[in-house]
Design an enzyme around this catalytic site. Structure first.
Site, PDB file in Angstrom:
ATOM      1  N   LYS A   1       0.813  -1.218   0.000  1.00 42.02           N
ATOM      2  CA  LYS A   1       0.000   0.000   0.000  1.00 42.02           C
ATOM      3  C   LYS A   1       0.845   1.266   0.000  1.00 42.02           C
ATOM      4  CE  LYS A   1      -3.275  -2.326   2.958  1.00 42.02           C
ATOM      5  NZ  LYS A   1      -4.222  -2.082   4.049  1.00 42.02           N
TER       6      LYS A   1
ATOM      7  N   ARG B   1     -10.438  -3.891  13.317  1.00 46.61           N
ATOM      8  CA  ARG B   1     -10.914  -3.550  11.983  1.00 46.61           C
ATOM      9  C   ARG B   1     -12.078  -4.448  11.612  1.00 46.61           C
ATOM     10  NH1 ARG B   1      -6.596  -1.987   8.744  1.00 46.61           N
ATOM     11  NH2 ARG B   1      -8.081  -2.054   7.049  1.00 46.61           N
TER      12      ARG B   1
END
Ligand SMILES: [Zn+2]
Length: 259
Positions: free
Chosen positions: A51, A248
């Site tokens: 990322k 998450r």
């Protein structure tokens, strides 16, 4: 949060606008690099690593950026005024184009030779030319007592998976997200499937894991909490994984992914 495929597409866009062109302006709106000026230097290329984005510039310099939760790079014609001025963290412009980094989670400027310091900890990049499923499996096996859901998000094991691909990959393999890594027989099949899902979406602005691009049909479980499973009809569950404040979102089907 942008996942590996979105970052890969961003790198492609930045290459199209910046590669081989001389910067006429750079504007770092982060305190640490506020005085940096890259004008007059040509951009060599932009790479994605998981990322992370690495924009290499003439003179042994690399601009390192990360989109984090909601950052983006927007490419537009040079000189065009941009909205969201207070959210801009970095502008790189040449005579034709400007790349505007909005709400970027990280902005660093380092020697190209020091890139490893920023991304050297990452596991194999699912969309990298050096993708290595065996190495990803070896890293996952290093902590057999960990839940697979947490291990898949840890970019030190393999780089590029976020909450969407985690949920979709585990559903497709029929694996309960809290199952221990050491109890999963075919880790290679799991990481290879994740790689294929990201790869299939890397050129397309969206996340389709079902093979059906119609907006309501793109995913199996992600974004479908409380709705019936496309395979077995069980209502899709929604929860949080991981220790605070890192927890998450996770979605799963209790029918297809039994505990
Ligand atoms: Zn199901």
């Amino acid at each position: 949060m942008p996942e590996g495929d979105a970052v890969y597409r961003t790198a492609t866009r930045l290459r199209g606008a910046l590669d081989g062109r001389v910067l006429t302006r750079s504007d770092f709106r982060v305190p640490r690099h506020a005085t940096a000026d890259l004008a007059g230097r040509a951009v060599i290329t932009t790479l994605s690593r998981g990322k992370h984005l690495l924009t290499r510039v003439e003179g042994d310099l690399t601009v390192h950026t990360h989109l984090r939760m909601d950052g983006s790079w927007q490419v537009m014609q040079a000189g065009r005024r941009t909205a969201r001025g207070d959210q801009i963290r970095l502008i790189l412009a040449n005579q034709q184009w400007q790349a505007v980094g909005v709400r970027l989670g990280m902005v660093d400027l380092v020697r190209t030779g020091e890139e490893e310091r920023l991304v050297g900890h990452l596991g194999p990049d699912l969309l990298g030319p050096d993708w290595d499923p065996d190495e990803a499996v070896r890293r996952l096996r290093g902590a057999p007592g960990r839940t697979i859901g947490e291990a898949l998000l840890d970019q030190r094991n393999l780089a590029g998976i976020g909450t969407i691909y985690r949920a979709e990959t585990l559903f497709l393999r029929g694996i309960w997200p809290w199952k221990k890594v050491g109890e999963i027989e075919d880790l290679n099949g799991l990481v290879s499937l994740a790689q294929r899902l990201l790869d299939a979406n890397k050129s397309y602005a969206g996340t389709v894991t079902t093979g059906d691009r119609r907006p309501a049909n793109q995913t199996w479980v992600y974004g479908r909490a409380g709705r019936p499973c496309r395979r077995c009809g069980t209502r899709i569950s929604r929860g949080e994984m991981g220790a605070q404040p890192q927890e998450r979102l996770i979605l799963w089907c209790a029918g297809c992914q039994p505990s």
